[in-house]
Design a protein around this motif. Structure first.
Motif, PDB file in Angstrom:
ATOM      1  N   ALA A  72      46.356  26.318  36.834  1.00  0.00           N
ATOM      2  CA  ALA A  72      44.802  26.480  37.230  1.00  0.00           C
ATOM      3  C   ALA A  72      44.396  27.747  37.200  1.00  0.00           C
ATOM      4  CB  ALA A  72      44.434  25.531  38.371  1.00  0.00           C
ATOM      5  N   ILE A  73      44.999  28.521  37.915  1.00  0.00           N
ATOM      6  CA  ILE A  73      44.592  29.956  38.048  1.00  0.00           C
ATOM      7  C   ILE A  73      44.462  30.649  36.533  1.00  0.00           C
ATOM      8  CG2 ILE A  73      44.974  32.101  39.006  1.00  0.00           C
ATOM      9  CD1 ILE A  73      45.902  30.778  41.629  1.00  0.00           C
ATOM     10  N   LEU A  74      45.692  30.558  36.062  1.00  0.00           N
ATOM     11  CA  LEU A  74      45.880  31.087  34.470  1.00  0.00           C
ATOM     12  C   LEU A  74      44.653  30.903  33.681  1.00  0.00           C
ATOM     13  CD1 LEU A  74      49.654  31.070  33.996  1.00  0.00           C
ATOM     14  CD2 LEU A  74      48.346  33.035  34.161  1.00  0.00           C
ATOM     15  N   GLN A  75      44.490  29.535  33.667  1.00  0.00           N
ATOM     16  CA  GLN A  75      43.539  29.015  32.744  1.00  0.00           C
ATOM     17  C   GLN A  75      42.260  29.758  32.769  1.00  0.00           C
ATOM     18  OE1 GLN A  75      42.933  24.622  33.618  1.00  0.00           O
ATOM     19  NE2 GLN A  75      41.324  24.370  31.878  1.00  0.00           N
ATOM     20  N   ARG A  76      41.849  30.150  34.201  1.00  0.00           N
ATOM     21  CA  ARG A  76      40.685  30.864  34.687  1.00  0.00           C
ATOM     22  C   ARG A  76      40.724  32.384  34.473  1.00  0.00           C
ATOM     23  NH1 ARG A  76      41.118  26.183  37.166  1.00  0.00           N
ATOM     24  NH2 ARG A  76      39.147  24.869  37.335  1.00  0.00           N
ATOM     25  N   SER A  77      42.024  32.859  34.181  1.00  0.00           N
ATOM     26  CA  SER A  77      42.300  34.450  34.288  1.00  0.00           C
ATOM     27  C   SER A  77      42.135  35.152  33.210  1.00  0.00           C
ATOM     28  CB  SER A  77      43.556  34.420  34.754  1.00  0.00           C
ATOM     29  OG  SER A  77      44.524  34.102  33.632  1.00  0.00           O
ATOM     30  N   VAL A 264      43.750  39.225  38.960  1.00  0.00           N
ATOM     31  CA  VAL A 264      43.357  40.426  39.363  1.00  0.00           C
ATOM     32  C   VAL A 264      43.292  41.567  38.488  1.00  0.00           C
ATOM     33  CG1 VAL A 264      43.452  42.098  41.158  1.00  0.00           C
ATOM     34  CG2 VAL A 264      43.719  39.904  41.630  1.00  0.00           C
ATOM     35  N   ILE A 265      44.221  41.586  37.584  1.00  0.00           N
ATOM     36  CA  ILE A 265      44.221  42.837  36.655  1.00  0.00           C
ATOM     37  C   ILE A 265      43.081  42.735  35.626  1.00  0.00           C
ATOM     38  CG2 ILE A 265      45.701  43.707  34.627  1.00  0.00           C
ATOM     39  CD1 ILE A 265      48.178  43.232  36.372  1.00  0.00           C
ATOM     40  N   ASN A 266      42.953  41.439  35.033  1.00  0.00           N
ATOM     41  CA  ASN A 266      41.832  40.815  34.189  1.00  0.00           C
ATOM     42  C   ASN A 266      40.581  41.019  34.789  1.00  0.00           C
ATOM     43  OD1 ASN A 266      43.727  40.825  32.146  1.00  0.00           O
ATOM     44  ND2 ASN A 266      43.869  38.762  32.111  1.00  0.00           N
ATOM     45  N   ARG A 267      40.093  41.354  36.088  1.00  0.00           N
ATOM     46  CA  ARG A 267      39.078  41.380  36.623  1.00  0.00           C
ATOM     47  C   ARG A 267      38.523  39.976  36.571  1.00  0.00           C
ATOM     48  NH1 ARG A 267      38.281  46.558  37.630  1.00  0.00           N
ATOM     49  NH2 ARG A 267      39.492  47.959  36.017  1.00  0.00           N
ATOM     50  N   ARG A 268      39.274  38.969  36.609  1.00  0.00           N
ATOM     51  CA  ARG A 268      38.737  37.588  36.555  1.00  0.00           C
ATOM     52  C   ARG A 268      38.840  36.803  38.173  1.00  0.00           C
ATOM     53  NH1 ARG A 268      38.221  34.889  31.747  1.00  0.00           N
ATOM     54  NH2 ARG A 268      37.588  36.316  30.280  1.00  0.00           N
ATOM     55  N   PHE A 269      39.529  37.655  39.118  1.00  0.00           N
ATOM     56  CA  PHE A 269      39.627  36.921  40.171  1.00  0.00           C
ATOM     57  C   PHE A 269      38.737  36.668  41.310  1.00  0.00           C
ATOM     58  CE2 PHE A 269      41.909  36.000  44.207  1.00  0.00           C
ATOM     59  CZ  PHE A 269      42.458  34.944  44.031  1.00  0.00           C
ATOM     60  N   ASN A 270      38.166  35.789  41.518  1.00  0.00           N
ATOM     61  CA  ASN A 270      37.063  35.691  42.797  1.00  0.00           C
ATOM     62  C   ASN A 270      37.206  34.588  43.648  1.00  0.00           C
ATOM     63  OD1 ASN A 270      35.841  33.707  40.916  1.00  0.00           O
ATOM     64  ND2 ASN A 270      34.781  35.181  40.089  1.00  0.00           N
ATOM     65  N   TRP A 271      36.541  34.199  44.554  1.00  0.00           N
ATOM     66  CA  TRP A 271      36.680  32.960  45.199  1.00  0.00           C
ATOM     67  C   TRP A 271      36.395  31.868  44.805  1.00  0.00           C
ATOM     68  CZ3 TRP A 271      38.297  30.723  49.321  1.00  0.00           C
ATOM     69  CH2 TRP A 271      37.631  29.675  49.821  1.00  0.00           C
ATOM     70  N   VAL A 273      36.938  31.091  41.577  1.00  0.00           N
ATOM     71  CA  VAL A 273      38.306  30.892  40.851  1.00  0.00           C
ATOM     72  C   VAL A 273      39.300  30.142  41.555  1.00  0.00           C
ATOM     73  CG1 VAL A 273      40.065  31.849  39.449  1.00  0.00           C
ATOM     74  CG2 VAL A 273      37.773  32.318  38.996  1.00  0.00           C
ATOM     75  N   LEU A 274      39.453  30.677  42.781  1.00  0.00           N
ATOM     76  CA  LEU A 274      40.704  30.281  43.656  1.00  0.00           C
ATOM     77  C   LEU A 274      40.293  28.869  44.210  1.00  0.00           C
ATOM     78  CD1 LEU A 274      43.128  30.998  45.245  1.00  0.00           C
ATOM     79  CD2 LEU A 274      41.946  31.829  47.120  1.00  0.00           C
ATOM     80  N   ARG A 275      38.908  28.861  44.515  1.00  0.00           N
ATOM     81  CA  ARG A 275      38.550  27.562  45.480  1.00  0.00           C
ATOM     82  C   ARG A 275      38.855  26.332  44.309  1.00  0.00           C
ATOM     83  NH1 ARG A 275      32.424  26.823  46.087  1.00  0.00           N
ATOM     84  NH2 ARG A 275      32.846  26.293  43.806  1.00  0.00           N
ATOM     85  N   ASP A 276      38.037  26.602  42.970  1.00  0.00           N
ATOM     86  CA  ASP A 276      38.277  25.409  42.080  1.00  0.00           C
ATOM     87  C   ASP A 276      39.848  25.097  41.479  1.00  0.00           C
ATOM     88  OD1 ASP A 276      35.527  25.518  42.045  1.00  0.00           O
ATOM     89  OD2 ASP A 276      35.274  26.492  40.012  1.00  0.00           O
ATOM     90  N   SER A 277      40.417  26.405  41.657  1.00  0.00           N
ATOM     91  CA  SER A 277      42.065  25.854  41.331  1.00  0.00           C
ATOM     92  C   SER A 277      42.543  25.160  42.327  1.00  0.00           C
ATOM     93  CB  SER A 277      42.561  27.318  41.089  1.00  0.00           C
ATOM     94  OG  SER A 277      42.026  28.002  40.128  1.00  0.00           O
TER      95      SER A 277
END
Lengths: 439, 145
Positions: A72-77, A264-271, A273-277
């Motif tokens: 789920a996280i990778l999908q959004r990363s 995080v490296i791709n600057r796609r990580f935020n709250w 993304v984590l919550r939905d995942s």
């Protein structure tokens, strides 16, 4: 009541409740409880509860939510975009290059993601618009994504293998390894088909425009930098498992951590993304585990009623011989695959089939790969084809369900072929695990 | 309901940080955390309608017919959950009485997990009933509650 009559009643009542749209977990559970109350004293219920409870604290089951969360996280990363752009710059001049690139990117992504839905949805959003923009034939574009996404079940990590390993009581690590070669074979067949199709119908896949092809080698190589994070993630997860450092469940935990780092490296990580995942993870794992619980109750009750012996005896009485039985089981799977998804098929059939198969001297792990291949077919076979549903959910509105079914057909036949290969040549699936784990 | 989910998610986040530090208690506590996700997540998944069903016929029906059928299939659902709840309750009560533990090196008490299992069945039943009432209202009046 005789066991024959009970078995028929169970099947009929299950089919009836399923047809009424009662979720599978409650259907199975209700039939199990009714059976127990009718056949035995209430004390037996305690045994069922204990089985369910043990299942909820099962160590292997833990890998499921973790791998789902990782996917789920990778999908959004944004990893998939990177993969796609890194792979397809090489294939620009080739006819059908985008479709081939999609399948290769799918295969690499499959080594990090174990859920088909995640793959198809991700690549449907990334690769499909690009292919359609370049006037690719709808059929070629849709088919390569829907079929390529299916590689997630065979190439480790795969949730299907984890769940099978739990039911069959065999090592998830061995199953993962066993799936690698068949997965690559299938990917190669898909790519071969795309090349052949583009050669026969050049208009189906126009080549890239000149300016797109004129990317300097340096630029191409720079794009490859983006591959570093995903590939080290995949090797980290799988490597730690095969070197014996981590169990599959621990490897999955490491994978979640790695997925977060990548995001995080791709600057796609935020709250968000984590919550939905996390939400997605809770929903998928709760859905799966309540099915597990229900399956535990029906298996317990049915075995106690003498059902397992009954099924085994009747299969033996059909006198099909070992290979005949295997083929017969696969026919059942393919048939069920038209209506159920892999979860249902696994829980309803594998506990019954497995003792017979092992009794005939077949290998547990090999049977798992054969099962997985059949589920690959189930994913693509209409009318209930989850792959096609996922595809539809991300396609532009003018594409109909029928078009997707037709687009996946050639891949469906190829999967049949690969299934026959894997069934007939156990070496294909068993060579890698034997080489690495069974000395 | 969302409070529980938040708790479950907090557990998940906790789990990851635990993972890099192998100790005697890590394995068991993560298993417990996962167990809680499955058990308590069940009711939420029901709310979100994410339990797999076969919608060969179901998907083709009108919303009204779906609501009527859902009210009928509520009966087998209740049979399963209520019977399991009753049995789980006895199972849990016994465990509480004995102050049962897991018998591992860390040896945590196991009965809170059994209480969670009972609780999760209660929540599931409540959620299922809430859904049924909503369906019944829709089936009778044609309006969503």
């Amino acid at each position: 009541m005789s066991i024959e009559l009970i078995s028929i009643l169970i099947v009929v009542s299950m089919l009836f409740l399923m047809a009424l749209g009662l979720p599978l977990a409650w259907t199975i559970g209700a039939v199990a409880v009714a059976l127990t109350l009718y056949m035995f004293e209430p004390g037996v219920l305690m045994m069922l509860v204990a089985r369910v409870f043990d299942m909820s604290l099962n160590y292997t089951l833990m890998a499921v939510p973790l791998f789902v969360l990782m996917a789920a996280i990778l999908q959004r990363s944004g990893v998939a975009e990177d993969l796609f752009s890194a792979v397809h710059v090489w294939a620009g001049g080739l006819r059908g290059g985008l479709a081939i690139g999609t399948i290769i990117a799918n295969a690499i992504m499959a080594s990090m993601v174990g859920i088909i839905g995640a793959e198809i949805v991700t690549f449907g959003l990334i690769a499909l618009p690009q292919m359609l923009a370049r006037n690719y034939d709808d059929k070629l574009a849709l088919g390569s994504i829907a079929a390529g996404g299916g590689l997630a079940t065979l190439i480790p990590p795969s949730v299907v293998f984890i769940v099978y390993g739990m039911i069959a009581g065999c090592s998830v690590g061995e199953l993962f390894l066993a799936g690698v070669l068949p997965g690559l074979i299938l990917a190669a067949m898909f790519i071969g088909y795309v090349i052949w199709h583009c050669w026969r119908h050049p208009e189906a896949a126009p080549p890239a425009s000149l300016e797109e092809r004129n990317i300097s080698l340096v630029q191409k190589l720079t794009l490859q930098k983006k591959l570093i994070a995903p590939i080290s993630l995949a090797t980290g997860v799988l490597g730690s498992m095969y070197l014996g450092i981590a169990t599959p469940s621990e490897a999955a935990g490491v994978g979640v951590l790695g997925a977060i780092v990548t995001a995080v490296i791709n600057r796609r990580f935020n709250w968000v993304v984590l919550r939905d995942s996390c939400y997605e993870t809770v929903k998928i794992s709760a859905m799966l585990s309540w099915l597990f619980f229900a399956a535990q109750t029906i298996i317990g009750a049915y075995t106690l009623a003498g059902g397992t012996t009954f099924v085994q005896n009747s299969l033996k009485a059909m006198n099909l011989g070992p290979w005949g039985t295997i083929i017969f089981m696969q026919i059942i799977w393919v048939f069920l695959g038209c209506f159920l998804d892999w979860v249902g098929i696994l829980f309803l059939t594998v506990p019954l089939f497995l003792p017979i198969v092992l009794g005939m001297g077949f290998d547990n792990v090999w049977f798992g790969v054969v099962f997985c291949m059949n589920m690959h077919i189930a994913y693509l076979s209409p009318p209930f084809a989850p792959s096609a549903f996922y595809m539809k959910s991300v396609s532009p509105p003018h594409i109909t369900m029928m078009q997707i079914y037709i687009a996946t057909l050639p891949y469906l036949w190829l999967t049949f072929l690969a299934t026959i290969l894997v069934t007939a040549i156990p070496w294909l699936s068993l060579w890698l695990p034997e080489l690495l784990l069974r000395h | 309901m969302s409070v529980f989910v938040a708790a479950v998610i907090a557990f998940e986040i906790l789990m990851r940080s635990i993972f890099v530090r192998p100790t005697t208690w890590a394995a068991e506590s993560t298993i417990f955390a996962c167990g809680l996700i499955y058990l308590l997540g069940g009711a939420w998944t029901l709310l979100e309608d994410k339990h797999v069903r076969i919608d060969m016929l179901y998907g083709k029906w009108t919303p009204k017919k779906q609501a009527v059928i859902d009210c009928i299939t509520y009966l087998p659902f209740s049979l399963y959950i209520l019977v399991m709840l009753w049995a789980t309750w006895i199972y849990t009560a016994e465990s509480i009485k004995l102050r049962e533990t897991t018998m591992s090196p860390w040896d945590p008490p196991i009965y809170p997990m059994k209480i969670a299992m009972t609780l999760s069945l209660v929540l599931l039943y409540l959620q299922g009933t809430a859904k049924m009432i909503r369906n019944l209202y829709f089936a009778l009046t044609g309006r969503a509650l």
